[in-house]
Write a protein that holds these residues in place. Structure first.
Motif, PDB file in Angstrom:
ATOM      1  N   GLY A  47       0.486  -0.992  -0.148  1.00 14.94           N
ATOM      2  CA  GLY A  47       0.106  -0.034  -0.136  1.00 14.94           C
ATOM      3  C   GLY A  47       0.816   1.364   0.066  1.00 14.94           C
ATOM      4  N   LEU A  48       0.573   2.086  -0.973  1.00 10.65           N
ATOM      5  CA  LEU A  48       1.490   3.357  -1.312  1.00 10.65           C
ATOM      6  C   LEU A  48       0.648   4.634  -1.183  1.00 10.65           C
ATOM      7  N   GLN A  49       1.011   5.268   0.064  1.00 13.44           N
ATOM      8  CA  GLN A  49       0.515   6.634   0.140  1.00 13.44           C
ATOM      9  C   GLN A  49       1.166   7.665  -0.634  1.00 13.44           C
ATOM     10  N   VAL A  50       0.176   8.333  -1.603  1.00 10.19           N
ATOM     11  CA  VAL A  50       1.023   9.280  -2.378  1.00 10.19           C
ATOM     12  C   VAL A  50       0.739  10.739  -1.918  1.00 10.19           C
ATOM     13  N   GLU A  51       1.508  11.035  -1.161  1.00  8.70           N
ATOM     14  CA  GLU A  51       1.294  12.362  -0.194  1.00  8.70           C
ATOM     15  C   GLU A  51      -0.177  12.375   0.254  1.00  8.70           C
ATOM     16  N   ASP A  52      -0.825  13.374   0.120  1.00  8.74           N
ATOM     17  CA  ASP A  52      -2.330  13.179   0.719  1.00  8.74           C
ATOM     18  C   ASP A  52      -3.299  13.389  -0.592  1.00  8.74           C
ATOM     19  N   ASP A  91       2.517  -1.906   9.761  1.00  6.71           N
ATOM     20  CA  ASP A  91       1.436  -2.328  10.809  1.00  6.71           C
ATOM     21  C   ASP A  91       0.082  -1.293  10.615  1.00  6.71           C
ATOM     22  N   LYS A  92       0.302  -0.541   9.556  1.00  4.14           N
ATOM     23  CA  LYS A  92      -0.647   0.365   9.324  1.00  4.14           C
ATOM     24  C   LYS A  92      -1.551   0.069   8.306  1.00  4.14           C
ATOM     25  N   VAL A  93      -2.923   0.193   8.207  1.00  2.00           N
ATOM     26  CA  VAL A  93      -3.556   0.099   6.922  1.00  2.00           C
ATOM     27  C   VAL A  93      -4.055   1.487   6.398  1.00  2.00           C
ATOM     28  N   ILE A  94      -4.202   1.487   5.135  1.00  3.62           N
ATOM     29  CA  ILE A  94      -4.620   2.577   4.300  1.00  3.62           C
ATOM     30  C   ILE A  94      -5.855   2.010   3.377  1.00  3.62           C
ATOM     31  N   LEU A  95      -6.843   2.956   2.975  1.00  2.36           N
ATOM     32  CA  LEU A  95      -7.819   2.794   2.011  1.00  2.36           C
ATOM     33  C   LEU A  95      -7.360   3.209   0.734  1.00  2.36           C
ATOM     34  N   VAL A  96      -7.374   2.219  -0.237  1.00  3.17           N
ATOM     35  CA  VAL A  96      -6.855   2.226  -1.451  1.00  3.17           C
ATOM     36  C   VAL A  96      -7.766   2.420  -2.506  1.00  3.17           C
ATOM     37  N   SER A  97      -7.577   3.390  -3.562  1.00  2.00           N
ATOM     38  CA  SER A  97      -8.485   3.550  -4.474  1.00  2.00           C
ATOM     39  C   SER A  97      -8.059   2.813  -5.819  1.00  2.00           C
ATOM     40  N   VAL A  98      -6.947   2.596  -6.282  1.00  2.00           N
ATOM     41  CA  VAL A  98      -6.489   1.917  -7.442  1.00  2.00           C
ATOM     42  C   VAL A  98      -5.470   0.974  -7.003  1.00  2.00           C
ATOM     43  N   VAL A  99      -5.712  -0.189  -7.730  1.00  2.00           N
ATOM     44  CA  VAL A  99      -4.412  -1.460  -7.451  1.00  2.00           C
ATOM     45  C   VAL A  99      -3.967  -1.649  -8.804  1.00  2.00           C
ATOM     46  N   PHE A 100      -2.754  -1.638  -8.766  1.00  2.00           N
ATOM     47  CA  PHE A 100      -1.890  -1.920  -9.916  1.00  2.00           C
ATOM     48  C   PHE A 100      -1.434  -3.381  -9.674  1.00  2.00           C
ATOM     49  N   SER A 124      -1.068  16.086 -11.505  1.00  2.00           N
ATOM     50  CA  SER A 124      -2.416  16.123 -10.929  1.00  2.00           C
ATOM     51  C   SER A 124      -3.522  15.655 -11.431  1.00  2.00           C
ATOM     52  N   GLU A 125      -3.266  15.977 -12.956  1.00  2.00           N
ATOM     53  CA  GLU A 125      -4.408  15.540 -13.963  1.00  2.00           C
ATOM     54  C   GLU A 125      -4.446  13.970 -14.060  1.00  2.00           C
ATOM     55  N   PHE A 126      -3.198  13.495 -13.699  1.00  2.00           N
ATOM     56  CA  PHE A 126      -3.333  11.852 -13.765  1.00  2.00           C
ATOM     57  C   PHE A 126      -3.979  11.400 -12.493  1.00  2.00           C
ATOM     58  N   ILE A 127      -3.546  12.037 -11.571  1.00  2.00           N
ATOM     59  CA  ILE A 127      -4.035  11.479  -9.990  1.00  2.00           C
ATOM     60  C   ILE A 127      -5.613  11.713 -10.001  1.00  2.00           C
ATOM     61  N   ASN A 128      -6.132  12.675 -10.764  1.00  2.00           N
ATOM     62  CA  ASN A 128      -7.521  12.835 -10.817  1.00  2.00           C
ATOM     63  C   ASN A 128      -8.220  11.972 -11.622  1.00  2.00           C
ATOM     64  N   LEU A 129      -7.408  11.545 -12.943  1.00  2.00           N
ATOM     65  CA  LEU A 129      -7.814  10.576 -13.605  1.00  2.00           C
ATOM     66  C   LEU A 129      -8.213   9.147 -13.032  1.00  2.00           C
TER      67      LEU A 129
ATOM     68  N   THR B  83       7.564   7.357  -3.965  1.00  2.00           N
ATOM     69  CA  THR B  83       6.496   8.134  -4.542  1.00  2.00           C
ATOM     70  C   THR B  83       6.915   9.220  -5.536  1.00  2.00           C
ATOM     71  N   GLY B  84       8.166   9.548  -5.406  1.00  2.00           N
ATOM     72  CA  GLY B  84       8.561  10.677  -6.269  1.00  2.00           C
ATOM     73  C   GLY B  84       8.463  12.189  -5.507  1.00  2.00           C
TER      74      GLY B  84
END
Lengths: 162, 103
Positions: A47-52, A91-100, A124-129, B83-84
Protein backbone atom coordinates in the motif's frame (compact mmCIF):
# COMPACT_ATOMS: atom_id res chain seq x y z
CA UNK A 1 2.76 -6.00 -23.05
CA UNK A 2 -0.94 -6.58 -22.40
CA UNK A 3 -2.87 -4.53 -19.88
CA UNK A 4 -6.28 -5.40 -18.39
CA UNK A 5 -8.80 -3.70 -16.19
CA UNK A 6 -11.11 -5.27 -13.63
CA UNK A 7 -13.91 -4.17 -11.32
CA UNK A 8 -13.75 -6.44 -8.28
CA UNK A 9 -15.87 -5.54 -5.26
CA UNK A 10 -14.22 -7.89 -2.78
CA UNK A 11 -11.83 -7.63 0.09
CA UNK A 12 -8.13 -7.42 -0.76
CA UNK A 13 -7.08 -11.07 -0.59
CA UNK A 14 -10.20 -12.28 -2.40
CA UNK A 15 -9.60 -9.63 -5.09
CA UNK A 16 -5.99 -10.81 -5.53
CA UNK A 17 -7.20 -14.41 -5.71
CA UNK A 18 -9.89 -13.66 -8.32
CA UNK A 19 -7.56 -11.57 -10.50
CA UNK A 20 -4.61 -13.94 -10.38
CA UNK A 21 -6.81 -17.01 -10.97
CA UNK A 22 -8.07 -15.31 -14.11
CA UNK A 23 -4.49 -14.54 -15.18
CA UNK A 24 -3.66 -18.21 -14.65
CA UNK A 25 -6.65 -19.30 -16.78
CA UNK A 26 -5.50 -16.94 -19.54
CA UNK A 27 -1.94 -18.30 -19.41
CA UNK A 28 -0.10 -15.21 -18.09
CA UNK A 29 1.04 -16.79 -14.83
CA UNK A 30 1.74 -20.20 -13.35
CA UNK A 31 -0.74 -21.57 -10.83
CA UNK A 32 1.81 -20.89 -8.08
CA UNK A 33 1.43 -17.15 -8.72
CA UNK A 34 -1.97 -17.09 -6.98
CA UNK A 35 -0.73 -18.17 -3.55
CA UNK A 36 2.59 -16.40 -3.99
CA UNK A 37 1.16 -12.94 -4.65
CA UNK A 38 -1.20 -13.23 -1.65
CA UNK A 39 1.57 -14.46 0.67
CA UNK A 40 3.88 -11.75 -0.58
CA UNK A 41 1.32 -9.05 0.17
CA UNK A 42 1.08 -10.41 3.74
CA UNK A 43 4.83 -10.35 4.37
CA UNK A 44 5.79 -7.34 2.21
CA UNK A 45 2.68 -5.17 1.88
CA UNK A 46 2.48 -2.70 -1.02
CA UNK A 47 0.00 0.00 0.00
CA UNK A 48 1.50 3.30 -1.12
CA UNK A 49 0.36 6.65 0.21
CA UNK A 50 1.09 9.26 -2.45
CA UNK A 51 1.23 12.37 -0.25
CA UNK A 52 -2.37 13.27 0.64
CA UNK A 53 -3.38 12.89 -3.00
CA UNK A 54 -4.22 9.24 -3.46
CA UNK A 55 -3.51 5.79 -2.04
CA UNK A 56 -2.60 3.02 -4.46
CA UNK A 57 -1.22 -0.50 -4.13
CA UNK A 58 1.26 -2.32 -6.34
CA UNK A 59 1.01 -6.02 -5.48
CA UNK A 60 3.56 -8.24 -7.22
CA UNK A 61 5.65 -11.31 -6.59
CA UNK A 62 8.73 -13.19 -7.75
CA UNK A 63 9.35 -13.46 -11.48
CA UNK A 64 9.56 -17.27 -11.35
CA UNK A 65 5.74 -17.44 -11.20
CA UNK A 66 5.26 -15.35 -14.35
CA UNK A 67 4.83 -16.59 -17.93
CA UNK A 68 3.90 -13.39 -19.81
CA UNK A 69 4.19 -9.93 -18.26
CA UNK A 70 1.00 -7.94 -17.84
CA UNK A 71 -0.65 -5.32 -15.66
CA UNK A 72 -4.14 -5.37 -14.20
CA UNK A 73 -5.79 -2.15 -13.04
CA UNK A 74 -8.32 -3.01 -10.34
CA UNK A 75 -10.94 -0.75 -8.81
CA UNK A 76 -14.19 -1.27 -6.97
CA UNK A 77 -17.17 0.09 -8.87
CA UNK A 78 -19.24 0.87 -5.79
CA UNK A 79 -17.18 3.88 -4.63
CA UNK A 80 -15.59 1.89 -1.82
CA UNK A 81 -11.90 1.11 -1.21
CA UNK A 82 -9.50 -1.79 -0.76
CA UNK A 83 -7.72 -2.11 2.57
CA UNK A 84 -3.95 -2.53 2.23
CA UNK A 85 -1.12 -2.47 4.72
CA UNK A 86 1.43 0.24 4.13
CA UNK A 87 4.65 -0.48 2.31
CA UNK A 88 6.62 1.82 4.62
CA UNK A 89 4.78 1.00 7.86
CA UNK A 90 3.39 -2.52 7.54
CA UNK A 91 1.47 -2.26 10.85
CA UNK A 92 -0.73 0.50 9.46
CA UNK A 93 -3.57 0.13 6.98
CA UNK A 94 -4.74 2.56 4.30
CA UNK A 95 -7.78 2.73 2.05
CA UNK A 96 -6.68 2.24 -1.53
CA UNK A 97 -8.51 3.60 -4.58
CA UNK A 98 -6.60 1.89 -7.38
CA UNK A 99 -4.63 -1.35 -7.48
CA UNK A 100 -1.91 -1.95 -10.07
CA UNK A 101 -1.32 -5.70 -10.07
CA UNK A 102 2.13 -5.96 -11.63
CA UNK A 103 3.01 -9.20 -13.39
CA UNK A 104 6.59 -8.77 -14.46
CA UNK A 105 9.15 -11.15 -15.88
CA UNK A 106 12.33 -9.04 -15.88
CA UNK A 107 13.43 -7.41 -12.61
CA UNK A 108 14.98 -4.44 -14.42
CA UNK A 109 11.85 -3.96 -16.49
CA UNK A 110 9.90 -3.90 -13.28
CA UNK A 111 11.95 -1.04 -11.90
CA UNK A 112 11.67 0.92 -15.16
CA UNK A 113 7.93 0.48 -15.22
CA UNK A 114 7.48 1.33 -11.55
CA UNK A 115 9.61 4.45 -11.97
CA UNK A 116 7.53 5.63 -14.92
CA UNK A 117 4.20 4.75 -13.29
CA UNK A 118 5.01 6.54 -10.03
CA UNK A 119 6.47 9.36 -12.14
CA UNK A 120 2.95 9.96 -13.45
CA UNK A 121 1.80 10.65 -9.88
CA UNK A 122 3.52 14.03 -10.16
CA UNK A 123 0.78 15.08 -12.62
CA UNK A 124 -2.36 16.22 -10.79
CA UNK A 125 -4.34 15.48 -13.92
CA UNK A 126 -3.28 11.84 -13.77
CA UNK A 127 -4.17 11.60 -10.05
CA UNK A 128 -7.64 12.94 -10.86
CA UNK A 129 -7.97 10.41 -13.64
CA UNK A 130 -7.18 7.60 -11.20
CA UNK A 131 -9.63 8.90 -8.60
CA UNK A 132 -12.56 9.66 -10.85
CA UNK A 133 -12.53 7.09 -13.63
CA UNK A 134 -13.41 3.41 -13.75
CA UNK A 135 -10.63 0.86 -14.24
CA UNK A 136 -11.24 0.46 -17.98
CA UNK A 137 -10.68 4.16 -18.72
CA UNK A 138 -7.52 4.15 -16.60
CA UNK A 139 -6.27 1.13 -18.55
CA UNK A 140 -6.88 2.87 -21.85
CA UNK A 141 -5.16 6.05 -20.62
CA UNK A 142 -2.08 4.18 -19.41
CA UNK A 143 -1.57 2.79 -22.92
CA UNK A 144 -1.21 6.37 -24.09
CA UNK A 145 0.80 7.66 -21.11
CA UNK A 146 3.30 4.80 -21.04
CA UNK A 147 3.57 4.36 -24.78
CA UNK A 148 7.22 3.31 -24.67
CA UNK A 149 6.15 -0.04 -23.18
CA UNK A 150 3.90 -0.71 -26.20
CA UNK A 151 0.96 -1.62 -24.01
CA UNK A 152 -2.11 -3.20 -25.56
CA UNK A 153 -5.35 -2.70 -23.68
CA UNK A 154 -7.16 -6.05 -23.63
CA UNK A 155 -10.36 -4.97 -21.87
CA UNK A 156 -11.96 -6.50 -18.82
CA UNK A 157 -9.95 -9.27 -17.19
CA UNK A 158 -13.09 -10.97 -15.93
CA UNK A 159 -15.49 -11.39 -18.81
CA UNK A 160 -18.33 -12.91 -16.84
CA UNK A 161 -20.05 -10.16 -14.91
CA UNK A 162 -21.16 -11.28 -11.44
CA UNK B 1 38.86 14.83 -2.14
CA UNK B 2 35.50 14.58 -0.43
CA UNK B 3 34.65 11.42 1.40
CA UNK B 4 32.69 8.89 -0.63
CA UNK B 5 29.63 7.97 1.37
CA UNK B 6 28.37 4.42 1.75
CA UNK B 7 24.58 4.20 1.67
CA UNK B 8 22.46 1.08 2.15
CA UNK B 9 18.98 0.93 0.63
CA UNK B 10 16.83 -1.83 2.10
CA UNK B 11 13.46 -3.43 1.52
CA UNK B 12 11.79 -6.75 2.33
CA UNK B 13 13.13 -8.70 -0.62
CA UNK B 14 16.10 -6.62 -1.84
CA UNK B 15 14.31 -6.29 -5.15
CA UNK B 16 11.87 -3.86 -6.67
CA UNK B 17 11.33 -1.20 -4.02
CA UNK B 18 14.98 -0.88 -3.08
CA UNK B 19 16.03 -0.83 -6.75
CA UNK B 20 13.62 1.97 -7.53
CA UNK B 21 14.76 3.93 -4.46
CA UNK B 22 18.41 3.38 -5.40
CA UNK B 23 17.87 4.62 -8.94
CA UNK B 24 16.16 7.82 -7.80
CA UNK B 25 18.78 8.39 -5.11
CA UNK B 26 21.60 8.08 -7.65
CA UNK B 27 19.89 10.62 -9.91
CA UNK B 28 19.46 13.08 -7.03
CA UNK B 29 23.07 12.66 -5.85
CA UNK B 30 24.44 13.00 -9.39
CA UNK B 31 22.54 16.26 -9.75
CA UNK B 32 24.47 17.51 -6.68
CA UNK B 33 27.81 16.11 -7.85
CA UNK B 34 27.92 13.77 -4.87
CA UNK B 35 29.63 10.45 -5.34
CA UNK B 36 28.29 7.64 -3.20
CA UNK B 37 28.40 3.89 -3.09
CA UNK B 38 24.89 2.51 -2.78
CA UNK B 39 24.21 -1.09 -1.84
CA UNK B 40 20.87 -2.89 -1.79
CA UNK B 41 20.04 -5.24 1.09
CA UNK B 42 17.18 -7.14 2.62
CA UNK B 43 15.93 -5.64 5.86
CA UNK B 44 16.51 -8.94 7.66
CA UNK B 45 20.15 -8.91 6.57
CA UNK B 46 20.80 -5.33 7.70
CA UNK B 47 22.34 -6.05 11.13
CA UNK B 48 25.05 -8.27 9.62
CA UNK B 49 25.66 -5.96 6.68
CA UNK B 50 25.94 -2.92 8.97
CA UNK B 51 28.45 -4.80 11.12
CA UNK B 52 30.41 -5.70 7.98
CA UNK B 53 30.84 -2.28 6.36
CA UNK B 54 29.52 0.46 8.68
CA UNK B 55 27.46 2.51 6.20
CA UNK B 56 26.89 6.25 6.73
CA UNK B 57 23.17 6.02 5.98
CA UNK B 58 20.52 3.31 5.86
CA UNK B 59 17.45 4.09 3.75
CA UNK B 60 14.38 1.93 4.33
CA UNK B 61 12.58 1.82 0.97
CA UNK B 62 9.85 -0.55 2.14
CA UNK B 63 9.12 -2.54 5.25
CA UNK B 64 9.44 -2.08 8.99
CA UNK B 65 12.45 -0.10 10.17
CA UNK B 66 14.58 -2.41 12.36
CA UNK B 67 15.12 -1.20 15.92
CA UNK B 68 18.68 -2.42 16.16
CA UNK B 69 20.54 0.06 13.94
CA UNK B 70 23.45 1.77 15.78
CA UNK B 71 22.81 5.39 16.76
CA UNK B 72 25.66 6.88 14.74
CA UNK B 73 24.11 5.67 11.48
CA UNK B 74 21.41 7.87 9.96
CA UNK B 75 18.20 5.95 9.26
CA UNK B 76 15.99 7.52 6.60
CA UNK B 77 12.46 6.55 5.60
CA UNK B 78 12.66 6.12 1.85
CA UNK B 79 9.03 6.62 0.91
CA UNK B 80 9.76 9.86 -1.04
CA UNK B 81 12.02 7.78 -3.29
CA UNK B 82 9.05 5.49 -3.95
CA UNK B 83 6.38 8.12 -4.61
CA UNK B 84 8.68 10.71 -6.17
CA UNK B 85 7.39 13.40 -3.76
CA UNK B 86 9.92 15.04 -1.42
CA UNK B 87 13.13 13.58 -2.87
CA UNK B 88 15.05 16.89 -2.75
CA UNK B 89 14.26 17.41 0.94
CA UNK B 90 15.23 13.83 1.78
CA UNK B 91 18.57 14.13 -0.01
CA UNK B 92 19.37 17.64 1.29
CA UNK B 93 18.56 16.65 4.89
CA UNK B 94 20.70 13.55 4.53
CA UNK B 95 23.68 15.50 3.15
CA UNK B 96 23.36 18.15 5.87
CA UNK B 97 23.48 15.42 8.51
CA UNK B 98 26.54 13.83 6.91
CA UNK B 99 28.42 17.12 6.62
CA UNK B 100 27.67 18.01 10.25
CA UNK B 101 28.85 14.59 11.33
CA UNK B 102 32.19 15.12 9.61
CA UNK B 103 32.63 18.67 10.88
Amino acid sequence: MDIFSADINCCTEEMLQIASKELYKKGYVKESFIKSVIDRERTNPTGLQVEDLINVAIPHTDIEHVIHPTIVIVKKNDQSFFTFHRLDEPDKVILVSVVFLLVVKEPSGYVDFLADLTGLFQESEFINLLLINPANLIGAKLVEKLSKYELTYKGDLINEKP
Amino acid sequence: MEKKYLIYVACGSAAASASLARRRLIDALNARNIDAEIEIHRITELPGQIEARKPDVVIIAAGQTPASIPENILVVKGIPLMTGFGIDKLVDDMLTFLKNKEG
